[in-house]
Scaffold this motif. Structure first.
Motif, PDB file in Angstrom:
ATOM      1  N   LYS A 108       0.848  -1.178   0.000  1.00 16.07           N
ATOM      2  CA  LYS A 108       0.000   0.000   0.000  1.00 16.07           C
ATOM      3  C   LYS A 108       0.893   1.241   0.000  1.00 16.07           C
ATOM      4  N   THR A 109       0.918   1.940  -1.123  1.00 16.62           N
ATOM      5  CA  THR A 109       1.835   3.074  -1.233  1.00 16.62           C
ATOM      6  C   THR A 109       1.429   4.245  -0.348  1.00 16.62           C
ATOM      7  N   GLU A 110       0.171   4.308   0.070  1.00 17.13           N
ATOM      8  CA  GLU A 110      -0.239   5.430   0.921  1.00 17.13           C
ATOM      9  C   GLU A 110       0.462   5.388   2.277  1.00 17.13           C
ATOM     10  N   GLU A 111       0.889   4.197   2.728  1.00 13.50           N
ATOM     11  CA  GLU A 111       1.612   4.085   3.995  1.00 13.50           C
ATOM     12  C   GLU A 111       2.942   4.828   3.918  1.00 13.50           C
ATOM     13  N   GLU A 130       3.531   7.165  -8.485  1.00 13.25           N
ATOM     14  CA  GLU A 130       3.082   5.883  -7.968  1.00 13.25           C
ATOM     15  C   GLU A 130       4.009   4.756  -8.443  1.00 13.25           C
ATOM     16  N   GLY A 176       2.530  -1.530   8.196  1.00 14.39           N
ATOM     17  CA  GLY A 176       2.877  -2.187   6.941  1.00 14.39           C
ATOM     18  C   GLY A 176       4.251  -2.822   6.972  1.00 14.39           C
ATOM     19  N   ARG A 228       8.138  -5.360   1.566  1.00 11.20           N
ATOM     20  CA  ARG A 228       7.258  -6.017   0.594  1.00 11.20           C
ATOM     21  C   ARG A 228       7.110  -7.480   0.966  1.00 11.20           C
ATOM     22  N   GLN A 234       0.946  -7.479  10.418  1.00 12.66           N
ATOM     23  CA  GLN A 234       0.829  -6.665   9.212  1.00 12.66           C
ATOM     24  C   GLN A 234       1.276  -7.422   7.964  1.00 12.66           C
TER      25      GLN A 234
END
Length: 298
Positions: A2-5, A20, A86, A118, A186
């Motif tokens: 989740k890139t928003e993290e 992104e 995350g 990841r 997580q």
């Protein structure tokens, strides 16, 4: 991932400048006061952004990371890093404040290293049959230089074993294998895995033996006399060991973990390298260091 993290902890200007795609491909984002922002890709590439990071922007990032309460994260600052939701990890550099010869905290933070976590599900599937003798998992050490995927492989190995209904206990001293948030893992490490976070490896291994009756114990980055003693306790209890260690091969790790290697504790060594990108398998070795199988990097 989740890139928003990651995006929410960046200075506002960088949130707009970093695409992104760049976030999805990044392994590290380094923020240094007065220097260009550096993005390191998973392929080892490095991109320097044109504009330099201001002191105000660095302070802004620190505020976002600490949720505007750096004092509440004093223990993390003492260790030099902070684990985010995350499983992402932020390293700090600045002026150390000493107390009794020990680091009490860091101040005047001048650099951040955001290491992006990841989960690569399925990576361990191909290796697992080579680490089994019948239904018994062999004591295994994953060896690699820094940032070559050993923790990622360890995590997926734990997941694979757990999904095969082995009871796995994970000692996650630094919250990198499977960080917890409000008690919730997580990362996916399987339904038969118990995670002990924030506990030193040596103490954690013994605690898990006494409390959770694991069949396999997994730890990251073995090293030191205390860890070696705890490994002995694990073996005496008939529990299998899955661990990682820094190193560039069998001879290198033998210098770091001489007692364990010379005693032929580990029956398998998975040696990773960065010759053809992060996570390249160099070779699988037996307990004496003989090659059982060569990988793409061998």
């Amino acid at each position: 991932m989740k890139t928003e993290e990651i995006r929410r902890i960046l200075p506002r200007r960088l949130r707009e400048r970093i695409t992104e795609e760049e976030l999805l491909q990044a392994q590290e984002i380094r923020l240094r006061c007065g220097q260009p922002v550096a993005l390191k890709g998973m392929d080892g590439s490095l991109r320097l952004m044109e504009e330099r990071l201001s002191a105000r922007e660095l302070r802004e990032a620190v505020s976002f990371i600490s949720e505007y309460s750096l004092y509440a994260f004093e223990e993390e600052l003492r260790q030099g890093y902070l684990t985010l939701e995350g499983g992402h990890r932020v390293g700090f550099c600045g002026k150390a404040v000493l107390e009794g010869g020990e680091i009490r905290t860091l101040k005047q933070i001048n650099a951040l290293n955001i290491r992006i976590a990841r989960q690569q599900k399925g990576w361990a599937e191909a290796f697992l049959p080579k680490l089994m003798e019948g239904k018994r998992f062999c004591h295994t050490l994953i060896v690699s230089p820094p940032c070559c995927g050993k923790t990622t492989l360890l995590r997926d190995m734990v997941r694979c074993l757990s999904e095969r209904h082995y009871a796995v206990g994970v000692v996650d001293e630094r919250g990198e294998i499977c960080p917890l948030r409000d008690g919730v893992p997580q990362m996916d490490v399987g339904c038969c895995t118990d995670v002990l976070e924030g506990c030193p490896k040596a103490k954690g291994m013994v605690l898990l033996l006494r409390s959770m009756s694991p069949q396999i114990i997994a730890v990251d980055e073995l090293g030191g006399a205390a860890d070696a003693a705890a490994v002995g306790e694990v073996l005496r209890c008939g529990v299998q060991l899955l661990a990682t260690a820094h190193g560039y091969g069998y001879s290198d790790v033998r210098q770091r973990l001489k007692e364990l290697v010379d005693a032929e504790i580990f029956e398998r060594y998975l040696v990773l390298s960065d010759r053809r990108g992060t996570g390249t398998l160099e070779a699988i070795l037996d307990k004496k260091g003989a090659v059982l199988e060569r990988g793409d990097g061998g």
